[in-house]
Design a protein around this motif. Sequence first.
Motif, PDB file in Angstrom:
ATOM      1  N   GLN A  31      43.276  48.930  38.539  1.00  0.00           N
ATOM      2  CA  GLN A  31      43.362  47.562  39.039  1.00  0.00           C
ATOM      3  C   GLN A  31      44.646  46.857  38.587  1.00  0.00           C
ATOM      4  O   GLN A  31      44.830  45.687  38.894  1.00  0.00           O
ATOM      5  N   GLU A  32      45.485  47.585  37.895  1.00  0.00           N
ATOM      6  CA  GLU A  32      46.774  47.065  37.434  1.00  0.00           C
ATOM      7  C   GLU A  32      46.615  45.699  36.773  1.00  0.00           C
ATOM      8  O   GLU A  32      47.262  44.716  37.129  1.00  0.00           O
ATOM      9  N   CYS A  33      45.736  45.647  35.771  1.00  0.00           N
ATOM     10  CA  CYS A  33      45.400  44.389  35.118  1.00  0.00           C
ATOM     11  C   CYS A  33      45.425  44.556  33.602  1.00  0.00           C
ATOM     12  O   CYS A  33      44.408  44.900  32.997  1.00  0.00           O
ATOM     13  N   TYR A  35      44.796  43.488  30.222  1.00  0.00           N
ATOM     14  CA  TYR A  35      43.979  42.454  29.601  1.00  0.00           C
ATOM     15  C   TYR A  35      43.352  43.040  28.342  1.00  0.00           C
ATOM     16  O   TYR A  35      43.330  44.259  28.157  1.00  0.00           O
ATOM     17  N   GLN A 114      34.096  39.973  39.882  1.00  0.00           N
ATOM     18  CA  GLN A 114      35.285  39.853  40.715  1.00  0.00           C
ATOM     19  C   GLN A 114      34.845  39.355  42.096  1.00  0.00           C
ATOM     20  O   GLN A 114      33.819  39.787  42.625  1.00  0.00           O
ATOM     21  N   TYR A 133      37.946  31.554  40.307  1.00  0.00           N
ATOM     22  CA  TYR A 133      38.996  31.212  39.351  1.00  0.00           C
ATOM     23  C   TYR A 133      39.731  32.487  38.963  1.00  0.00           C
ATOM     24  O   TYR A 133      39.231  33.592  39.151  1.00  0.00           O
ATOM     25  N   ASP A 134      40.918  32.311  38.428  1.00  0.00           N
ATOM     26  CA  ASP A 134      41.734  33.449  38.012  1.00  0.00           C
ATOM     27  C   ASP A 134      41.353  33.877  36.598  1.00  0.00           C
ATOM     28  O   ASP A 134      41.293  33.053  35.692  1.00  0.00           O
ATOM     29  N   GLU A 135      41.087  35.150  36.434  1.00  0.00           N
ATOM     30  CA  GLU A 135      40.829  35.742  35.110  1.00  0.00           C
ATOM     31  C   GLU A 135      41.727  36.961  35.006  1.00  0.00           C
ATOM     32  O   GLU A 135      41.519  37.963  35.690  1.00  0.00           O
ATOM     33  N   ASP A 136      42.767  36.856  34.207  1.00  0.00           N
ATOM     34  CA  ASP A 136      43.709  37.955  33.996  1.00  0.00           C
ATOM     35  C   ASP A 136      44.340  38.445  35.302  1.00  0.00           C
ATOM     36  O   ASP A 136      44.535  39.639  35.498  1.00  0.00           O
ATOM     37  N   GLY A 137      44.605  37.510  36.212  1.00  0.00           N
ATOM     38  CA  GLY A 137      45.277  37.856  37.456  1.00  0.00           C
ATOM     39  C   GLY A 137      44.367  38.336  38.574  1.00  0.00           C
ATOM     40  O   GLY A 137      44.846  38.732  39.634  1.00  0.00           O
ATOM     41  N   ILE A 138      43.056  38.304  38.353  1.00  0.00           N
ATOM     42  CA  ILE A 138      42.092  38.747  39.367  1.00  0.00           C
ATOM     43  C   ILE A 138      41.099  37.619  39.627  1.00  0.00           C
ATOM     44  O   ILE A 138      40.540  37.059  38.673  1.00  0.00           O
TER      45      ILE A 138
END
Length: 152
Positions: A31-33, A35, A114, A133-138
């Motif tokens: 997921q390229e995240c 965190y 998500q 809402y945004d959580e670590d870009g997701i």
Amino acid sequence: MNWKTYHFNDLSVGKLYEILKLRVDVFVVEQECPYPELDGLDQESVHIEYTEDGKTLAYARIVPAGVKYEVPSIGRVIVHPEARGRGLARQLMNQCMEYILSEWQSEEIQLQGQVYLQEFYESVGFQPISEAYDEDGIPHVDMKYTSKQNRI
């Protein structure tokens, strides 16, 4: 079906490594995240997994009430890429929900999902309780299950 439930201290070093590797491979790499995957909640959680041939194919952790939220929560819901499309996510959610409802006698369960999975979580009885809402870009949404309004 080979479902297992573990408390943190019951996890072998090898099993813990396998679970953490799967979580990092999917949540961080796929997921390229980037965190903080290791968030200090694993030690308080109950871990539920499904294995085939000694390999973890589905996993989630359930966090007791008062640790992350006021009510028990389900998190780190994951199905191994090789096992997707087999209905394991729904079975995994049912395993988690049954554990919380029967072992902890909770009438409510919360999760932070998500947004692209919101319909799936709704299909097992969860309802949104926040805006996206945004959580670590997701994009994420908070959701809650209430046993008085639903049945597994």
